[in-house]
Scaffold this active site. Structure first.
Site, PDB file in Angstrom:
ATOM      1  N   ASP A 150       4.161   7.367  11.810  1.00  0.00           N
ATOM      2  CA  ASP A 150       2.970   7.370  10.966  1.00  0.00           C
ATOM      3  C   ASP A 150       1.809   7.885  11.804  1.00  0.00           C
ATOM      4  OD1 ASP A 150       0.615   6.692   9.578  1.00  0.00           O
ATOM      5  OD2 ASP A 150       1.408   4.807   8.825  1.00  0.00           O
ATOM      6  N   SER A 174      -2.394   0.835   3.343  1.00  0.00           N
ATOM      7  CA  SER A 174      -3.367   1.378   4.286  1.00  0.00           C
ATOM      8  C   SER A 174      -4.571   0.445   4.394  1.00  0.00           C
ATOM      9  CB  SER A 174      -3.747   2.791   3.841  1.00  0.00           C
ATOM     10  OG  SER A 174      -4.495   3.467   4.817  1.00  0.00           O
ATOM     11  N   HIS A 176       2.288   8.303   6.379  1.00  0.00           N
ATOM     12  CA  HIS A 176       1.385   7.186   6.101  1.00  0.00           C
ATOM     13  C   HIS A 176       1.438   6.736   4.644  1.00  0.00           C
ATOM     14  CE1 HIS A 176      -1.914   4.525   7.024  1.00  0.00           C
ATOM     15  NE2 HIS A 176      -2.687   5.066   6.100  1.00  0.00           N
TER      16      HIS A 176
END
Length: 272
Positions: free
Chosen positions: A217, A95, A246
Site C-alpha cells: 500500500d 483510509s 490503498h
C-alpha cells in the site's frame, strides 16, 4: 430527511436488525463500497454517506475551520447516527475514515459495537521508533504538485494509490471521484490527513477493532497495522491481505469481500 442526512447524501439500504455504517476515505465517495453493498443488504441495514468535501457534496458546506482536524468528521458521524436514531452500529471505515471512526468511538463508545478498518493509519510521517511511510519532504512535494496542476496530479496519483494496471476500471473510478473534488478542498483535506498524528488516542479506543490491510500500500506500510494492533486500548485483530493498493475493496473485490464479510459477521471473541 434531516439537514445532516441531506448534506452527507445519506442512503439507507436493507432491512436487517443490525446496522452497518460504511465510511469512505479521501478522494472517493460512498460509491467505493459498490461491490460490498449487495452482500450486506439481505442481513443488515446499511447506512452510506459522503464525507464533507467529497465531490458529491456541496462545496459551500465545507467549513475549513471545522475540518481543520479529523474531529470535525468524527462529529459528523455521530450526528448522522443520532439523526437516524441508530443506537449502535458496526462501523466499516476506509483510509482516513478508519481513524475518524476511532475518534468517534472514543467520544461515544455506546454507538459502536465494533470498528472494521481498511487501510487505516494513525500517522503517515516517519518518527523516532515509528515508520509511517513518508518524510515531510515527500509530503511537501505532493502538496506542491496538487497546487500547481490538480488535474495532472489526480492522473498521476490515482494509479499509484490503486496499484497495478494504470488502465484498470478501479484507477478510472478513483480518478473520477478524485477529480470531482474542488482542488482547494482536496488540498486542505489531504494536508490535514497526512499531517495528523493520532497515536496518542489509540489507547483510549476501547471498542473491538478489526484491522484489515493490503500487503502493499503506497500510503500505509504493512507495519502500521501491527502498530495499531499493539496500541489500541480494546481488543483487536489484524488481517493482512495479499492485495496491492490503498483501495483494495475497489481494485481487488474478489479477495477483499470475503475478508470484509468475515470480519463484519464474526466478533473477535468468536474468532479466537
Amino acid at each position: 430527511m434531516g439537514i445532516v442526512e441531506e448534506a452527507h447524501n445519506v442512503k439507507i439500504l436493507g432491512t436487517g436488525d443490525r446496522t452497518i455504517v460504511l465510511a469512505h476515505g479521501f478522494g472517493t465517495d460512498q460509491s467505493v463500497w459498490k461491490h460490498l453493498i449487495p452482500h450486506l443488504v439481505d442481513d443488515y441495514k446499511v447506512v452510506l454517506f459522503d464525507n464533507m468535501g467529497a465531490g458529491t457534496t456541496n462545496p459551500d458546506y465545507f467549513d475549513f475551520e471545522r475540518y481543520s482536524t479529523l474531529e470535525g468528521y468524527a462529529y459528523d458521524v455521530i450526528a448522522i447516527l443520532e439523526e437516524l436514531q441508530i443506537p449502535c452500529c458496526i462501523y466499516v471505515g476506509h483510509s482516513v475514515s478508519a481513524m475518524i471512526g476511532a475518534i468517534a468511538s472514543v467520544a461515544r463508545p455506546d454507538l459502536f459495537t465494533k470498528l472494521v478498518t481498511v487501510s487505516g493509519s494513525p500517522r503517515y510521517l516517519n518518527d523516532v521508533d515509528y515508520y509511517g511511510g513518508f518524510e515531510q519532504e515527500d509530503l511537501d512535494q505532493l502538496f506542491e504538485a496538487m497546487r500547481s496542476n490538480y488535474k495532472a496530479w489526480c492522473s498521476g496519483f490515482a494509479p499509484l494509490a490503486i496499484g497495478g494496471d494504470m488502465d484498470s476500471v478501479a484507477v478510472q473510478e478513483f480518478s473520477r471521484t478524485l477529480f470531482n473534488m474542488r482542488p482547494d478542498i482536496a488540498l486542505s483535506v489531504l494536508q490535514i490527513i497526512f499531517q495528523s498524528d493520532l497515536r496518542h488516542m489509540l489507547p483510549h479506543v476501547t471498542v473491538p477493532c478489526h484491522i484489515i490491510q493490503s500487503m502493499k500500500d503506497l500510503a500505509v506500510p504493512v507495519v502500521v497495522s501491527e502498530y495499531l494492533h499493539q496500541n489500541l486500548g480494546g481488543e483487536s485483530i489484524v488481517e493482512v491481505m495479499s492485495t496491492d493498493g490503498h483501495l483494495p475493496q475497489l481494485s481487488s473485490p474478489d479477495v477483499v469481500l470475503p475478508v470484509l464479510l468475515r470480519h463484519i459477521r464474526f466478533d473477535i471473541s468468536v474468532d479466537k
